[in-house]
Design a protein around this motif. Structure first.
Motif, PDB file in Angstrom:
ATOM      1  N   GLY B 257       0.812  -1.218   0.000  1.00 37.58           N
ATOM      2  CA  GLY B 257       0.000   0.000   0.000  1.00 37.58           C
ATOM      3  C   GLY B 257       0.840   1.261   0.000  1.00 37.58           C
ATOM      4  O   GLY B 257       2.042   1.216   0.240  1.00 37.58           O
ATOM      5  N   GLU B 258       0.187   2.363  -0.271  1.00 41.20           N
ATOM      6  CA  GLU B 258       0.859   3.672  -0.239  1.00 41.20           C
ATOM      7  C   GLU B 258       0.167   4.513   0.827  1.00 41.20           C
ATOM      8  O   GLU B 258      -1.057   4.713   0.759  1.00 41.20           O
ATOM      9  N   VAL B 259       0.886   4.977   1.812  1.00 40.67           N
ATOM     10  CA  VAL B 259       0.287   5.778   2.899  1.00 40.67           C
ATOM     11  C   VAL B 259       0.098   7.220   2.400  1.00 40.67           C
ATOM     12  O   VAL B 259       1.080   7.898   2.095  1.00 40.67           O
ATOM     13  N   LEU B 260      -1.114   7.643   2.309  1.00 37.72           N
ATOM     14  CA  LEU B 260      -1.387   8.986   1.774  1.00 37.72           C
ATOM     15  C   LEU B 260      -1.368  10.042   2.873  1.00 37.72           C
ATOM     16  O   LEU B 260      -0.884  11.146   2.665  1.00 37.72           O
ATOM     17  N   SER B 261      -1.934   9.736   4.026  1.00 33.78           N
ATOM     18  CA  SER B 261      -1.907  10.703   5.124  1.00 33.78           C
ATOM     19  C   SER B 261      -2.113   9.976   6.440  1.00 33.78           C
ATOM     20  O   SER B 261      -2.855   8.999   6.509  1.00 33.78           O
ATOM     21  N   VAL B 262      -1.450  10.485   7.444  1.00 36.13           N
ATOM     22  CA  VAL B 262      -1.672  10.002   8.812  1.00 36.13           C
ATOM     23  C   VAL B 262      -1.807  11.249   9.673  1.00 36.13           C
ATOM     24  O   VAL B 262      -0.862  12.017   9.810  1.00 36.13           O
ATOM     25  N   GLU B 263      -2.987  11.523  10.135  1.00 37.23           N
ATOM     26  CA  GLU B 263      -3.204  12.755  10.905  1.00 37.23           C
ATOM     27  C   GLU B 263      -4.361  12.528  11.876  1.00 37.23           C
ATOM     28  O   GLU B 263      -5.208  11.634  11.650  1.00 37.23           O
ATOM     29  N   PRO B 264      -4.404  13.305  12.948  1.00 35.64           N
ATOM     30  CA  PRO B 264      -5.515  13.135  13.895  1.00 35.64           C
ATOM     31  C   PRO B 264      -6.836  13.534  13.236  1.00 35.64           C
ATOM     32  O   PRO B 264      -6.865  14.464  12.420  1.00 35.64           O
ATOM     33  N   PRO B 265      -7.933  12.798  13.521  1.00 33.70           N
ATOM     34  CA  PRO B 265      -9.217  13.154  12.903  1.00 33.70           C
ATOM     35  C   PRO B 265      -9.691  14.527  13.373  1.00 33.70           C
ATOM     36  O   PRO B 265      -9.411  14.933  14.496  1.00 33.70           O
ATOM     37  N   ARG B 266     -10.406  15.236  12.485  1.00 31.84           N
ATOM     38  CA  ARG B 266     -10.890  16.592  12.818  1.00 31.84           C
ATOM     39  C   ARG B 266     -12.390  16.547  13.074  1.00 31.84           C
ATOM     40  O   ARG B 266     -13.127  15.821  12.390  1.00 31.84           O
ATOM     41  N   ASP B 267     -12.805  17.332  14.050  1.00 34.38           N
ATOM     42  CA  ASP B 267     -14.251  17.506  14.265  1.00 34.38           C
ATOM     43  C   ASP B 267     -14.824  18.334  13.120  1.00 34.38           C
ATOM     44  O   ASP B 267     -14.112  19.108  12.483  1.00 34.38           O
TER      45      ASP B 267
END
Lengths: 402, 287
Positions: B257-267
């Motif tokens: 796989g290719e990791v596109l983004s890893v970030e905390p979820p936003r409200d």
């Protein structure tokens, strides 16, 4: 029909809350200003003028308010989109038209009744004040009494041996100048001392203006006497107020105003389905004016002849022989005005002859509406109302609401 | 298909514009709305959404094509007693009170006095208008008028509810209440057709949507299908440290796989707004 009544109720409530108080306040102001407005009127004609003015104001305010309300019914419902909410309920378009017409009729009835109540009370009060004041100033009393088609009045103080009784037959031709019929009851009418001097003058035909309408008053002068005695037990100022015959014609007149206002309101309501509300209002008002002046409109093509124009231009007939240009212009004007007259006449002819029940814009005949006229009024108004409703239902059923 | 509360086949509407010019408001629309679903009709201004609703309710007649609601031709008065319709930006009668307005609509539905009062009281309570029941509608704010409109729409306990821009003029709280109401209607087995151009409102509540543009149907389908990205996966995980995240990234790469983004979820902004205005409990509940 329940839905039509619900729509009528809402139309009435909205109409009353939106403008009724303003109309009634305006009318009360007009009544309050009556003494000032009619200050130049002779006392003998004051009552007649006051009643006529009060009636005309009531009729005009009712007709104008109801016609505007009718013309704005659909446009306002469209502006607020409440029409969409209503027509997407299980309401047939015919029910909407019927409800609107019923609402307009009830609004006209409430407005006219309110003004009738205010006007009747105000008139009685103002007539009372006016009459008493006049009698104090000049020793002359005024009384209006009308019963069963005759005007009669008793003057007990006229003679120690009997009473003078005045009887006026109220017939159609009376306003053309029928003399007062004087009759003595008791005593010898031939004896000079039994006849007050002022009464002698009445042997002459009474000028039409003096008692042209039902509110005209008989004026009895009692030189050097006490005005209250001249009226016997009835105080002068109370006669108009306590006269029950005053109320019936007053209500009948308002009934005619209600019918006219309702018809014009419905006409404006129906017209507003097809054209803008301003145009609908103007069309309904023009329609009403044409109906009110039908006689004049019918005569217009005859009145607007070459002769009339020549008279208007103050030209001698022989001068036209040497002056072809003005004659040609007169021909054009003559033809144009004649056609305009015919057109207006045809437009007015489409209305039932409502105003014939009144016969004049004054209170003259409206205060003595014969039952036959009321019958023809009801028939004409009913037929015309049905025609209007049919046009409204057809127009509304075909209309799309973008 | 036979039981569809709304069925439209080849619906076309032309208006006559100025100087008799023909304006095509809707072209050959075919769709159906299934029982118990929330169906969103989306599109920019002038795309034909409101025209579709007016054709369904009989306010307009189609140039061609046909429409059925609850098994009967659109515009049938009998059908109209089983639907609720909220027009766009409706203001009602200015001089009637809220209670009188509902009573009037109750009369139009042919409800008895007791039933009218019972339903009106319940709806005024539900929409927070009980205190304003005796106030003239003309003095209402836009949001209050909208809530009254929604109350009048539900007065007859309709099987099918048509809402044209139901959140128009409402603040975020009012908007959330309307969305919650629509979801409650669905839970009660009602079918709801919502027209809007506010995509965020529609996205979270609709089962299926249709997008109109220039009077034509451009797309139709389930929201989940239309918005899903087939080539990517999103996973929300709680309680992982930085080391664990690195391990996950490496594992994903190892599996091709290719990791596109890893970030905390936003409200969502709406949730944040509601939590600030209503307090933390409400915000927590809605998120």
């Amino acid at each position: 029909m329940t839905r039509a009544f619900a729509l009528a109720r809402v139309t009435l409530l909205e109409g009353l809350r939106a403008r009724a108080w303003a109309v009634w306040v305006l009318y009360a102001l007009i009544l309050a200003c009556l003494p000032a407005l009619l200050s130049g009127i002779p006392p003998s004609a004051w009552g007649r003028s006051a009643v006529t003015t009060a009636y005309q104001a009531a009729a005009l305010l009712t007709i104008a308010s109801v016609t505007i309300a009718g013309a704005r019914l659909v446009p306002r419902a469209l502006e607020s989109r409440v029409l969409f909410a209503v027509l997407t309920k299980p309401v047939r378009r015919a029910e909407y038209v019927a409800g609107g017409a019923l609402g307009i009729a009830s609004l006209a009835a409430v407005l006219a009744a309110g003004m009738g109540f205010v006007g009747g009370g105000g008139l009685s009060l103002s007539a009372s004040v006016r009459s008493t004041a006049y009698s104090r100033q000049t020793g002359t009393v005024e009384a209006r009494h009308e019963t069963d088609g005759t005007v009669s009045w008793t003057c007990r103080a006229a003679s120690p041996s009997g009473a003078l009784r005045l009887v006026i037959p109220v017939r159609a031709q009376t306003w053309d100048g029928t003399a007062l019929a004087l009759r003595w009851e008791g005593g010898d009418p031939e004896r000079t001392e039994n006849v007050p001097r002022s009464v002698r003058a009445w042997e002459e035909p009474v000028p039409p203006e003096a008692w042209r309408d039902g509110a005209a008053r008989l004026v009895v002068s009692v030189p050097g006497g006490n005005p209250r005695e001249a009226l016997g037990e009835a105080p002068a100022g109370r006669l108009l107020a306590s006269d029950r015959t005053f109320l019936l014609p007053w209500c009948a007149s308002l009934l005619v105003a209600w019918v006219v206002a309702t018809l014009l309101g419905i006409a404006a309501f129906v017209a507003s389905v097809f054209v803008s509300w301003r145009l609908a209002f103007l069309a309904a008002l023009t329609f009403g004016i044409c109906g009110a002046n039908r006689d004049l409109l019918h005569q217009m093509p005859n009145v607007l002849t070459r002769q009339t124009l020549q008279t208007t231009f103050s030209r001698a007939p022989h001068s036209h022989a040497h002056d072809p240009a003005p004659e040609e212009a007169a021909n054009w004007i003559d033809t144009g005005l004649s056609w305009a007259g015919r057109l207006l006449s045809a437009l007015g002819g489409a209305l039932p002859d409502l105003t014939r029940a009144q016969a004049a814009p004054t209170l003259a005949r409206s205060l003595s509406i014969p039952p036959r006229a009321l019958g023809s009024l009801a028939l004409g108004a009913g037929a015309f109302g049905c025609l209007l409703l049919a046009a409204g239902v057809l127009g509304f059923a075909r209309r799309e609401f973008v | 298909m036979g039981d569809a509360p709304i069925r439209v086949e080849g619906l076309t509407k032309h208006y006559r514009g100025r100087w008799g010019r023909r304006v095509e408001a809707l072209r050959n629309l075919t769709l159906s709305v299934e029982p118990g679903e929330i169906f969103g009709l989306l599109g920019p201004n002038g795309s034909g959404k409101t025209t579709t609703l007016k054709l369904l309710t009989g306010l307009l007649r189609p140039t061609s094509g046909r429409a059925w609601m609850l098994g009967k031709p659109a515009g049938d008065p009998q059908v109209r007693s089983r639907i609720g319709f909220l027009p766009e930006e409706s203001y009602f009668y200015r001089f009637l009170t809220a209670a009188e307005t509902l009573d009037f609509f109750g009369r139009l539905f042919g409800l008895g006095v007791t039933e009218r009062r019972r339903r009106a009281d319940a709806l005024l309570e539900e929409f927070g208008l009980a205190e304003a029941r005796h106030r003239a509608v003309g003095t209402f704010s836009k949001g209050m008028a909208r809530r009254l409109g929604l109350a009048s729409t539900l007065l007859n306990d309709p099987e099918l509810v048509l809402l044209d821009e139901p959140t128009s003029g409402l603040d975020p709280m009012g908007t959330r209440e309307v969305k919650d109401l629509i979801l409650r209607l669905k839970a009660r087995g009602k079918t709801v057709l919502v027209c809007s151009h506010l995509l965020a409102d529609i996205e979270r509540i609709c089962d299926r949507i249709a997008i109109l543009a220039g009077g034509s149907l451009r797309i139709l389908g389930r929201v989940s299908d239309l918005l899903a990205r087939r080539d990517a996966v999103q996973m929300t995980v709680r309680g992982l440290g930085e080391g664990a995240l690195d391990a996950l990234r490496a594992q994903a790469r190892a599996l091709g796989g290719e990791v596109l983004s890893v970030e905390p979820p936003r409200d969502r902004l709406e949730d944040l707004f509601l939590s600030v205005v209503r307090g933390p409990s409400a915000g927590g509940k809605s998120s």
